[in-house]
Design a protein around this motif. Structure first.
Motif, mmCIF file in Angstrom:
data_model
loop_
_atom_site.group_PDB
_atom_site.id
_atom_site.type_symbol
_atom_site.label_atom_id
_atom_site.label_comp_id
_atom_site.label_asym_id
_atom_site.label_seq_id
_atom_site.Cartn_x
_atom_site.Cartn_y
_atom_site.Cartn_z
ATOM 1 N N VAL A 226 -4.309 -1.859 1.510
ATOM 2 C CA VAL A 226 -3.691 -1.060 2.570
ATOM 3 C C VAL A 226 -3.604 -1.865 3.857
ATOM 4 N N LEU A 227 -4.686 -2.552 4.192
ATOM 5 C CA LEU A 227 -4.699 -3.384 5.399
ATOM 6 C C LEU A 227 -3.689 -4.520 5.287
ATOM 7 N N LEU A 228 -3.612 -5.135 4.120
ATOM 8 C CA LEU A 228 -2.683 -6.244 3.916
ATOM 9 C C LEU A 228 -1.236 -5.790 4.104
ATOM 10 N N ILE A 229 -0.893 -4.638 3.539
ATOM 11 C CA ILE A 229 0.469 -4.114 3.677
ATOM 12 C C ILE A 229 0.804 -3.862 5.143
ATOM 13 N N SER A 294 6.780 1.367 2.716
ATOM 14 C CA SER A 294 6.439 2.718 2.279
ATOM 15 C C SER A 294 6.204 2.771 0.777
ATOM 16 N N ASP A 295 7.009 2.028 0.024
ATOM 17 C CA ASP A 295 6.828 1.990 -1.424
ATOM 18 C C ASP A 295 5.459 1.406 -1.777
ATOM 19 N N ALA A 296 5.076 0.349 -1.071
ATOM 20 C CA ALA A 296 3.796 -0.298 -1.352
ATOM 21 C C ALA A 296 2.615 0.560 -0.907
ATOM 22 N N ILE A 297 2.702 1.123 0.297
ATOM 23 C CA ILE A 297 1.562 1.874 0.837
ATOM 24 C C ILE A 297 1.340 3.170 0.061
ATOM 25 N N GLY A 304 -2.818 4.413 -6.557
ATOM 26 C CA GLY A 304 -3.850 3.474 -6.979
ATOM 27 C C GLY A 304 -3.327 2.138 -7.464
ATOM 28 N N TYR A 305 -2.173 1.691 -6.949
ATOM 29 C CA TYR A 305 -1.612 0.407 -7.365
ATOM 30 C C TYR A 305 -2.535 -0.739 -6.989
ATOM 31 N N SER A 306 -2.474 -1.797 -7.777
ATOM 32 C CA SER A 306 -3.252 -3.009 -7.506
ATOM 33 C C SER A 306 -2.395 -3.990 -6.706
#
Length: 338
Positions: A226-229, A294-297, A304-306
């Protein structure tokens, strides 16, 4: 007379500012047009996969305005790839309904349609167990959109503050004095990105930890992802804000970029359903950073995506940032040629 003189001066000043006039009259038309196409998109019916169900029951479900896809065998991954809202399986005489629940409103609508369709039928004597891929029966819409809001606020405030801060550097003459030294353009850009980036990182950390630990926003995946995104998104906002500030002559003009740069992106973050949008409209969203963020977060916090699952979205965000940084270096040419 003094009243008319003041009005005349304001009107002349506005007419001389072509950029402000264009943003004042054209920006609302652009946003309204975009909203027209988005809210006039076709409504997509819920889709249900069925495995091992009696044909009479399948026919009954189809009459309930539910798109039905029949399978001999159906794995969860295949169901997700086929974008099923849910699927019914008969195993050991028991009926299991699995809801994807990526959009709680669609999951509840499908569940309600099935209940109404099968209500009063003999087949309802067989109990139906309900399972969820994402979330649970208590999941609400805010659980899905809250991760999007976290990223949006990071993007919005970093963009605005960075743009106005560099604009102040330019209007006060600080940037021109800096460029009169032997420093190179890329050093100026990297310096500003690093300086403002430190505060962007602090802001990102505060927003994310506050949302997760204080507001108890849903978090299924790793907080480090989350922080990376959000850090990648902050870098995009920072470089974009600095870039656009070079085209503004005042804080007012910088704020005027919001209807052109920020608002259109909101419609493609997932806050509004994109299932029924025309293909060309979806393709418009794919050129916007917030679409990928938004898709990633949402994938990390709700599904729960890796790191591997969000690799493409992160790569696109980094690509946006690099493009904006390069454009920033070239934009300094109008202040000094090195």
């Amino acid at each position: 007379m003094r009243f008319f003189a003041l009005v005349t001066r304001i009107m002349q000043q506005m007419f001389r500012d072509k950029r402000t006039m264009a943003l004042l009259f054209l920006a609302p038309l652009l946003v309204l047009t975009l909203m027209y196409f988005i809210f006039h998109s076709d409504e997509v019916d819920t889709t249900l996969g069925v495995v091992g169900l009696d044909e009479k029951v399948v026919t009954l479900i189809e009459h309930g305005d539910i798109n039905v896809k029949k399978y001999d065998h159906l794995s969860q991954q295949q169901a997700l790839d086929d974008k099923l809202d849910g699927w019914l399986k008969v195993e050991n005489g028991k009926v299991l309904l699995t809801l994807q629940n990526d959009q709680p409103s669609r999951a509840k609508a499908l569940q309600l349609k099935l209940k109404q369709t099968l209500s009063g039928q003999q087949q309802q004597a067989i109990p139906i167990s309900i399972d969820y891929v994402y979330g649970d029966k208590d999941t609400v819409l805010f659980d899905v959109i809250s991760p999007i809001l976290v990223s949006f606020f990071v993007f919005f405030f970093v963009f605005l503050i960075a743009g106005i801060a560099l604009l102040k550097e330019r209007t006060t003459g600080t940037l021109e004095r800096l460029l009169s030294t032997p420093i190179r353009r890329y050093e100026v850009v990297l310096g500003y990105l690093t300086g403002y980036g430190i505060f962007a990182i602090i802001q990102t950390l505060i927003v994310v930890f506050y949302a997760v630990n204080v507001l108890d926003v849903v978090l299924v995946g790793s907080i480090w992802n989350v922080l990376l995104i959000n850090l990648c998104l902050a870098l995009v906002a920072l470089s974009l804000g600095i870039l656009l500030s070079s085209f503004a002559s005042s804080e007012f003009q910088m704020v005027q970029f919001i209807p052109l740069v920020i608002i259109p992106q909101v419609f493609f973050t997932g806050l509004f359903p994109m299932d029924g949008m025309a293909d060309w409209l979806v393709n418009v969203g794919r050129i916007m950073p917030l679409y990928y963020a938004s898709d990633a977060i949402t994938g990390v916090m709700y599904k729960g995506y890796s790191f591997k699952d969000i690799g493409f979205d992160l790569s696109v965000l980094v690509g946006f940032a690099l493009v904006f940084i390069i454009l920033n270096i070239f934009s300094l040419k109008k202040y000094r040629t090195l």
